[in-house]
Write an enzyme that holds these catalytic residues in place. Structure first.
Site, short mmCIF file in Angstrom:
data_model
loop_
_atom_site.label_atom_id
_atom_site.label_comp_id
_atom_site.label_asym_id
_atom_site.label_seq_id
_atom_site.Cartn_x
_atom_site.Cartn_y
_atom_site.Cartn_z
N ARG A 1 4.80 -16.50 14.85
CA ARG A 1 4.52 -16.85 16.54
C ARG A 1 3.32 -17.85 16.84
O ARG A 1 3.74 -19.01 17.42
CB ARG A 1 4.21 -15.65 17.24
CG ARG A 1 5.34 -14.84 17.58
CD ARG A 1 5.11 -13.49 18.41
NE ARG A 1 6.34 -12.68 18.80
CZ ARG A 1 6.22 -11.69 19.56
NH1 ARG A 1 5.13 -11.37 20.18
NH2 ARG A 1 7.30 -11.10 19.73
N GLY B 1 9.70 -8.47 23.68
CA GLY B 1 9.90 -7.40 22.68
C GLY B 1 11.28 -7.10 22.53
O GLY B 1 11.52 -7.88 21.49
N HIS C 1 4.07 -3.68 27.58
CA HIS C 1 5.07 -2.87 28.59
C HIS C 1 6.19 -2.30 27.57
O HIS C 1 6.75 -1.00 28.17
CB HIS C 1 5.93 -3.96 29.28
CG HIS C 1 6.89 -4.63 28.37
ND1 HIS C 1 6.56 -5.95 27.88
CD2 HIS C 1 8.42 -4.68 27.95
CE1 HIS C 1 7.23 -6.58 27.18
NE2 HIS C 1 8.34 -5.82 27.20
N CYS D 1 8.50 -26.14 38.67
CA CYS D 1 7.41 -26.27 39.55
C CYS D 1 7.35 -25.25 40.66
O CYS D 1 8.55 -24.75 41.22
CB CYS D 1 7.22 -27.76 40.06
SG CYS D 1 8.57 -28.21 41.16
N ASN E 1 -5.55 -8.40 15.49
CA ASN E 1 -4.86 -7.61 16.40
C ASN E 1 -5.92 -7.72 17.66
O ASN E 1 -7.09 -7.55 17.51
CB ASN E 1 -4.96 -6.20 15.92
CG ASN E 1 -4.32 -5.06 16.58
OD1 ASN E 1 -4.77 -4.84 17.76
ND2 ASN E 1 -3.37 -4.42 16.34
N MET F 1 6.20 -15.02 26.66
CA MET F 1 5.41 -15.33 27.79
C MET F 1 3.91 -15.56 27.45
O MET F 1 3.61 -16.53 28.05
CB MET F 1 5.55 -13.88 28.59
CG MET F 1 7.12 -13.68 29.14
SD MET F 1 7.55 -14.83 30.61
CE MET F 1 8.61 -15.97 29.55
N LEU G 1 1.72 -3.96 18.37
CA LEU G 1 1.41 -3.29 17.00
C LEU G 1 0.11 -2.47 16.90
O LEU G 1 -1.05 -2.98 17.39
CB LEU G 1 1.09 -4.56 15.71
CG LEU G 1 0.94 -4.19 14.55
CD1 LEU G 1 2.09 -3.52 13.76
CD2 LEU G 1 0.47 -5.46 13.50
N GLU H 1 -3.13 -12.86 17.99
CA GLU H 1 -1.59 -12.55 17.86
C GLU H 1 -1.35 -11.94 16.38
O GLU H 1 -1.96 -12.57 15.58
CB GLU H 1 -0.80 -13.87 17.85
CG GLU H 1 0.74 -13.83 17.61
CD GLU H 1 1.36 -12.85 18.28
OE1 GLU H 1 2.04 -12.08 17.55
OE2 GLU H 1 1.69 -12.86 19.46
#
EC number: 4.2.1.49
Length: 556
Positions: free
Chosen positions: A201, A53, A267, A410, A242, A177, A274, A196
């Site tokens: 992205r 974000g 979050h 790891c 979406n 992430m 969106l 997405e």
């Protein structure tokens, strides 16, 4: 004029063994701050946004420049204080003290909400640091890949007899992430369909080999998934759509994925999600004129998505929350059973946390990939009896493209972190590595976070919201001699829902570094064992006894 926006900036960390600062203890945080803003690492480097974000590396460009300036002059008995991305003071300490101490986006609990934070943010008084954005140890999407991989392997074991072939995962979000899900899923044997809304992205994940294919319609994406499942070779598909629309449409069609999750930036309903039917340009404009309307529309769409996740769970899908607080947002919008599907930590990861096992990561400050490959070999040498770990390292070398400075992650625990770090330090000392290594971790670790909707969800003693633990972790890492220590609020799940700490330490080949890494990388995971033993977990109690931890209230 927004002091956080500068499209002319292109930040690349120095490579090689030549110092720009007075020592490696200050060169390392400088390079890692710069690496967070590398164009192949950060989501929006021109805005100082690294991931998640609005997770930033510095409050604005003036602050960034001043941090770099101070690090270049900082002595090895001085400590720089950074308050929400702003360098506010330099103090005389001592050689074993941290060179940088960072506090990001911390608010007094009564005011710990997005509304108050956003007002401070607009006034230039605060910065959202996420977890590793503002603590200068983000390594690109690889940083979450193994944790996601471990989760998906556990899902396969629990639900499909350990066999992921022919199964597929539905998810949303391909940001810093969420972008890990596609690669981690295929590494675990699943095909993955990831929704997405931002085509750039998807293209970024294609370029860095985290996504195999791009689709622009649900039918096209499903055909790709079906073909892969028929062939037995998993595929990852980035679908330009979406997530709320797609999840609900699959319910309508009666199509049930094998696994359902989500890693959109739910979050942060203002900046991270969106709303259905909105364009990205429309949302950007509305954020300037009517923030409340954006938040309301985003949370309404999250409610649609979570309801679809519940419906898919009822239809037989293994459904899990992946720690973005979307259940909470849906619950607040009227989905009263939003928490009927579990979070990934209590469902799959907590036994690892009980042994202090978590996301151990290191970065080659030289910029030379060979330094990482040599450390990979050292890990295998020192942990010879863990084929799962060896398999991970082999897959990581083959399939994970480095972003910015070469790095590796790891999952190892209390038994191994300190000795691996000391071995790396010895490799620097002996000249086997061409420059020092920095070692850090995600704030998502066993002893460094309080997050009742994620890492500390459903603790067996009910201590989910007790945030003394990450504070103690940060204090102990500072006392132990870490190179930089951070204490953040709101990472992963948003304002008011988490507190967490980070730690980074430099292996520069000196005897002093060997002592510091021995302390820090024993004590840091040991706090995770302590925290879980205190909560009553037998695995943690046994680990504490086996490793000789001095826990006064632990009964024999």
């Amino acid at each position: 004029m927004d002091k956080r926006h500068d499209p002319s900036r292109r930040i690349i960390a120095p490579h090689g063994s030549q110092l720009s600062c007075k020592s490696w203890l200050t060169e390392a945080p400088m390079r890692m701050l710069m690496n967070n803003l590398h164009p192949d690492v950060a989501e929006r480097p021109e805005d100082l946004v690294v991931y998640g974000g609005i997770g930033r590396a510095a409050r604005d460009w003036d602050c960034y420049d001043k941090i770099i300036e101070v690090l270049k002059r900082l002595e090895d008995d001085e400590t720089l204080m950074v308050q929400s991305g702003k360098p506010v003071g330099v103090f005389r300490t001592h050689a074993d003290a941290p060179r940088v101490l960072i506090a990001n986006s911390n608010l007094v609990p009564h005011w710990a909400n997005w509304e108050h934070f956003n007002e401070l943010d607009k006034q230039g008084l605060a910065m959202y640091g996420q977890m590793t954005a503002g603590s200068w140890i983000y390594i690109g999407t690889q940083g979450i890949v193994q944790g996601t991989y471990e989760t998906f392997v556990a899902v396969a074991k629990q639900h499909f007899g350990g066999v992921a072939a022919g199964k597929w995962i539905l998810t949303g979000g391909l940001g810093g992430m969420g972008g890990a899900q596609t690669l981690a899923g295929t590494m675990a044997g699943f095909s993955v369909l990831a929704c997405e809304v931002d085509e750039t992205r998807i293209d970024f994940r294609l370029r860095t080999r985290y996504v195999d294919k791009k689709a622009t319609s649900l039918d096209e994406a499903l055909a790709m998934i079906n073909d892969a499942n028929a062939s037995g070779k998993p595929v990852s598909v980035g679908l330009l759509a979406n997530a709320a629309d797609v999840f609900a449409e699959l319910v309508k069609r009666g199509i049930t994925p094998d696994v359902v999750t989500d890693q959109t930036s739910a979050h942060d309903p203002l900046n991270g999600y969106l709303p259905q039917g909105w364009t990205m340009a429309q949302a950007a404009d509305m954020r300037k004129t009517d923030e409340a309307a954006v938040v309301k529309a985003a949370k309404a769409s999250m409610a649609v998505q979570v309801q679809a996740m519940l419906d898919l769970q009822a239809a037989g899908a293994a459904t899990l929350d992946y720690g973005n607080n979307i259940r909470q947002m849906a619950f607040e919008t009227g989905v009263k059973n939003a928490f009927d599907f579990p979070g990934f930590v209590p469902a799959y990861i907590r036994p690892l946390f009980c042994e202090g096992i978590g996301p151990f990561r290191w970065v080659a400050l030289s910029g030379d990939p060979e330094d990482i490959y040599k450390t990979d070999a050292k890990v295998k040498e020192l942990i010879p009896d863990n084929p799962h770990l060896h398999n991970w390292l082999d897959m990581a070398r083959e399939r994970i493209a480095f972003q910015g400075l070469p790095a590796r992650i790891c999952w190892v625990g209390l038994k191994d972190r300190a000795r691996l770090a000391q071995a790396f330090n010895e490799m620097v000392k002996n000249g086997e590595l061409s420059a020092p290594i920095v070692i850090g971790r995600d704030h998502l670790d066993s002893g460094s976070v309080a997050s009742p909707n994620r890492e500390t969800e459903s603790m067996m003693d009910g201590s989910d919201a007790v945030s003394d633990w990450p504070l103690l972790n940060a204090l102990l890492n500072t006392a132990s001699g870490a190179t930089w220590v951070s204490l953040h609020h709101g990472g992963g799940v948003g304002m008011g829902f988490s507190q967490h700490s980070g730690v980074v330490i430099v292996c520069d080949g000196t005897e002093a570094a060997a002592k510091r890494v021995g302390r820090v990388l024993w004590n840091d995971p040991a706090t995770g064992v302590m925290r879980h033993a205190d909560a009553g977990y037998e695995i943690a109690k046994n680990c504490a006894k086996e490793q000789g931890l001095d826990l006064p209230m632990l009964k024999d």
